[in-house]
Design a protein around this motif. Sequence first.
Motif, PDB file in Angstrom:
ATOM      1  N   ASP A  55       0.830  -1.203   0.000  1.00 47.38           N
ATOM      2  CA  ASP A  55       0.000   0.000   0.000  1.00 47.38           C
ATOM      3  C   ASP A  55       0.867   1.256   0.000  1.00 47.38           C
ATOM      4  N   MET A  56       1.947   1.221   0.769  1.00 56.67           N
ATOM      5  CA  MET A  56       2.849   2.370   0.854  1.00 56.67           C
ATOM      6  C   MET A  56       3.527   2.623  -0.492  1.00 56.67           C
ATOM      7  N   VAL A  57       3.995   1.555  -1.151  1.00 53.28           N
ATOM      8  CA  VAL A  57       4.634   1.690  -2.461  1.00 53.28           C
ATOM      9  C   VAL A  57       3.638   2.254  -3.475  1.00 53.28           C
ATOM     10  N   ALA A  58       2.400   1.784  -3.441  1.00 52.20           N
ATOM     11  CA  ALA A  58       1.378   2.271  -4.366  1.00 52.20           C
ATOM     12  C   ALA A  58       1.089   3.756  -4.161  1.00 52.20           C
TER      13      ALA A  58
ATOM     14  N   LEU B  54      10.963   5.184  -4.527  1.00 48.67           N
ATOM     15  CA  LEU B  54      11.336   3.849  -4.066  1.00 48.67           C
ATOM     16  C   LEU B  54      12.768   3.558  -4.514  1.00 48.67           C
ATOM     17  N   THR B  55      13.620   3.170  -3.565  1.00 48.95           N
ATOM     18  CA  THR B  55      15.018   2.859  -3.882  1.00 48.95           C
ATOM     19  C   THR B  55      15.334   1.379  -3.735  1.00 48.95           C
TER      20      THR B  55
ATOM     21  N   LYS C 157      12.136   0.922   0.878  1.00 49.45           N
ATOM     22  CA  LYS C 157      13.003   2.033   1.270  1.00 49.45           C
ATOM     23  C   LYS C 157      12.808   3.156   0.253  1.00 49.45           C
ATOM     24  N   PHE C 158      12.843   4.395   0.752  1.00 45.19           N
ATOM     25  CA  PHE C 158      12.583   5.555  -0.084  1.00 45.19           C
ATOM     26  C   PHE C 158      13.667   6.611   0.112  1.00 45.19           C
TER      27      PHE C 158
ATOM     28  N   GLU D 152      13.433   9.797   0.151  1.00 42.92           N
ATOM     29  CA  GLU D 152      12.997  10.943   0.950  1.00 42.92           C
ATOM     30  C   GLU D 152      12.676  10.596   2.397  1.00 42.92           C
ATOM     31  N   LEU D 153      12.787   9.321   2.779  1.00 48.97           N
ATOM     32  CA  LEU D 153      12.389   8.900   4.117  1.00 48.97           C
ATOM     33  C   LEU D 153      13.493   8.135   4.833  1.00 48.97           C
ATOM     34  N   HIS D 154      13.598   8.344   6.123  1.00 53.65           N
ATOM     35  CA  HIS D 154      14.479   7.555   6.990  1.00 53.65           C
ATOM     36  C   HIS D 154      13.660   6.373   7.488  1.00 53.65           C
ATOM     37  N   GLY D 155      14.175   5.189   7.319  1.00 50.24           N
ATOM     38  CA  GLY D 155      13.463   4.013   7.783  1.00 50.24           C
ATOM     39  C   GLY D 155      13.588   2.894   6.777  1.00 50.24           C
ATOM     40  N   PRO D 156      13.039   1.789   7.102  1.00 45.63           N
ATOM     41  CA  PRO D 156      12.091   1.489   8.165  1.00 45.63           C
ATOM     42  C   PRO D 156      12.760   1.307   9.525  1.00 45.63           C
ATOM     43  N   ALA D 157      11.992   1.523  10.567  1.00 47.77           N
ATOM     44  CA  ALA D 157      12.465   1.333  11.939  1.00 47.77           C
ATOM     45  C   ALA D 157      11.330   0.721  12.743  1.00 47.77           C
ATOM     46  N   GLY D 158      11.674   0.169  13.877  1.00 47.59           N
ATOM     47  CA  GLY D 158      10.670  -0.432  14.749  1.00 47.59           C
ATOM     48  C   GLY D 158      10.573  -1.912  14.515  1.00 47.59           C
ATOM     49  N   GLY D 159       9.381  -2.372  14.294  1.00 47.03           N
ATOM     50  CA  GLY D 159       9.138  -3.796  14.082  1.00 47.03           C
ATOM     51  C   GLY D 159       7.981  -4.246  14.928  1.00 47.03           C
ATOM     52  N   GLY D 160       7.716  -5.521  14.920  1.00 52.25           N
ATOM     53  CA  GLY D 160       6.576  -6.024  15.679  1.00 52.25           C
ATOM     54  C   GLY D 160       5.278  -5.637  15.011  1.00 52.25           C
TER      55      GLY D 160
END
Length: 84
Positions: free
Chosen positions: A21-24, A33-34, A51-52, A54-62
Amino acid sequence: MKIMVVGMPSEPIHEFASGEDMVAAAPAHGWTLTGYEDMPHLNEALRGMPKFMELHGPAGGGDSVRYETWEANNLYSSKNGTGV
């Protein structure tokens, strides 16, 4: 899994149900998208996430994954919240 994209305090938080959904939605938000996260030492929930540029991440999880704009990352990662 819930995915959040956090910007500066005055910007809206974007939420997505999946990496697909995020990629779309990425072109509408100006995100490039990189590739996909493939670092084996990261939490399993982060591997395969997009991964993008313009954005830092992904981070977190769970149950949730977080991305931040680079400006927001500078602000939230600073010791005093000023980005310095």
